[in-house]
Structures are given as structure tokens and as C-alpha cells.
Scaffold this motif. Structure first.
Motif, PDB file in Angstrom:
ATOM      1  N   THR A  58       0.816  -1.211   0.000  1.00 49.83           N
ATOM      2  CA  THR A  58       0.000   0.000   0.000  1.00 49.83           C
ATOM      3  C   THR A  58       0.849   1.260   0.000  1.00 49.83           C
ATOM      4  O   THR A  58       0.508   2.255  -0.647  1.00 49.83           O
ATOM      5  N   MET A 110      -7.919  -2.083  -0.216  1.00 46.86           N
ATOM      6  CA  MET A 110      -6.578  -1.868   0.320  1.00 46.86           C
ATOM      7  C   MET A 110      -6.451  -2.499   1.693  1.00 46.86           C
ATOM      8  O   MET A 110      -7.342  -2.394   2.527  1.00 46.86           O
ATOM      9  N   VAL A 126      -2.232  -3.461  -2.221  1.00 46.34           N
ATOM     10  CA  VAL A 126      -3.331  -3.002  -3.061  1.00 46.34           C
ATOM     11  C   VAL A 126      -3.129  -3.569  -4.456  1.00 46.34           C
ATOM     12  O   VAL A 126      -1.998  -3.686  -4.935  1.00 46.34           O
TER      13      VAL A 126
END
Length: 219
Positions: free
Chosen positions: A130, A151, A155
């Protein structure tokens, strides 16, 4: 391997089983963080299943490695795609630390996306931690608008492929490629015929997109 030159020329080709030892050495030269960003694991050993997949690809799997033009047995970057859903392939890119910021990640994304389209794929998907979403922006720049998944620690993003035009008498074999130190800028000279210059920097990008182009997990 010696120090990377800022205007080094590179060759791109498909891996073969004989490349396995050098690919393992390349992986060993990568920092633990680089390995983790690619495989979500910092294991010192190249994932054996992935090594077999890129050197002995099953139907639908594609892989390209990058070497210095003067030493084509010494890989410094590796990219691959494999099918995850009908019409969708997942992309992964690993660039050795000392060879980052030379456009090799962008080059592999562009080549693999084109090859996937020629094989009938309609979407390309990739995964990144992320905190490193800029890795996915490289996919956006080279392929198109991204659709993001939920997320968490990572992600996932998916881009729709535009079917590439097939040029008569032309293949996707990779001639030596000139790269510059900044992957978002062209060299001041135009690329010679048969070689590929890097795309010009696009406006409106976050500064995060200017950092090194090593691949995310993208498995």
C-alpha cells in the motif's frame, strides 16, 4: 558486475533454463526490501516455483529478462506475466538495486503489456504494498486507467489493454535499448534506428512516481 553506466545499452530476451543460476545470483544481489516488494518475502533464495515458471514457461506464461548489451548472459532485471483469470494476466517486475532508475522497469512493463495483448489478454493486473502505490502508477502510464481493489497491507490494480496493432514483417524481439539515468526523461539524442528511447515525463505526477522503478509483488 561492474558499476552501472548512466547511458548503458541493454538487451532484452526470453529466459531459458540455462539462465537459472544467473537469475539466482541476481536475486541474491537484491536488497531484502527489493525482494519483499516483488514477492512479499525477503527470503534469500529465489522462489523455486517462480524460477521454473519463467525459465520453463507453461502455456500462457511469458517472461523477459534484461542484460547489459555487452554481456547477455548476466541478467539485471526480470519481468513476467501469467494468467489469473480468463483474459487477465498478472504482471511482476524485479530490477536489481544498482540498475534501478534507468527505465528497465518501465521497459519491461511496456514490452510485457504489448506481448500480453498480442496473445489475446484484455486486462493486466498487478499488486504492490500500500505504501508503494507509485509502482502501480507505472502500469497506469504504460497501459491505461487503473481500477483499484480493496486496500490492506497491499493493493491490487487492473488496467484494460488496448489491442495492439500487428505490424507486417515486425516481431517483438528486443534490440539493444538505450536508457538514461532518469527513466522519465529521454536522452538528449534521439534513439538510433532499432533502439527504443524512453517516453517523456508526463505532467501532473506525484513526486513519488519519480523514485526507482522496481516491481511490486506483482506475482
Amino acid at each position: 558486475m561492474g558499476r552501472a553506466h548512466p547511458h548503458q545499452e541493454f538487451a532484452v530476451r526470453t529466459p531459458v533454463p540455462a539462465d537459472s543460476p544467473e537469475l539466482c545470483r541476481m536475486y541474491g544481489r537484491c536488497a531484502p526490501a527489493t525482494r519483499y516488494h516483488r514477492f512479499l518475502s525477503s527470503s534469500p533464495a529465489f522462489p523455486p516455483g517462480h524460477l521454473d515458471a519463467v525459465t520453463r514457461p507453461a502455456p500462457g506464461v511469458d517472461a523477459l529478462l534484461v542484460t547489459p548489451a555487452g554481456d547477455r548472459s548476466h541478467p539485471v532485471a526480470l519481468g513476467s506475466t501469467h494468467p489469473v483469470l480468463p483474459g487477465t494476466v498478472e504482471l511482476g517486475v524485479l530490477v536489481e538495486d544498482v540498475w534501478q532508475r534507468r527505465g528497465l522497469g518501465r521497459l519491461l512493463v511496456r514490452r510485457l503489456a504489448r506481448r500480453a495483448g498480442l496473445r489475446g489478454a484484455v486486462a493486466l493486473t498487478a499488486q504492490a504494498p500500500t505504501g508503494r502505490r507509485w509502482v502501480l502508477w507505472l502500469l497506469r502510464d504504460e497501459v491505461g486507467t487503473l481500477e483499484y481493489g480493496p486496500m490492506s497491507d497491499t493493493v491490487r490494480a487492473t488496467a484494460r489493454l488496448v489491442p495492439p496493432r500487428r505490424s507486417r514483417g515486425r516481431t517483438d524481439n528486443c534490440a539493444p535499448t538505450r536508457t538514461s539515468r532518469n527513466e522519465f526523461s529521454n536522452s538528449s539524442d534521439s534513439a538510433p534506428q532499432g533502439r527504443e528511447a524512453l517516453p517523456e515525463r508526463r505532467s501532473g505526477k506525484s513526486p513519488e512516481s519519480q523514485v526507482r522503478p522496481c516491481g511490486g509483488p506483482l506475482r
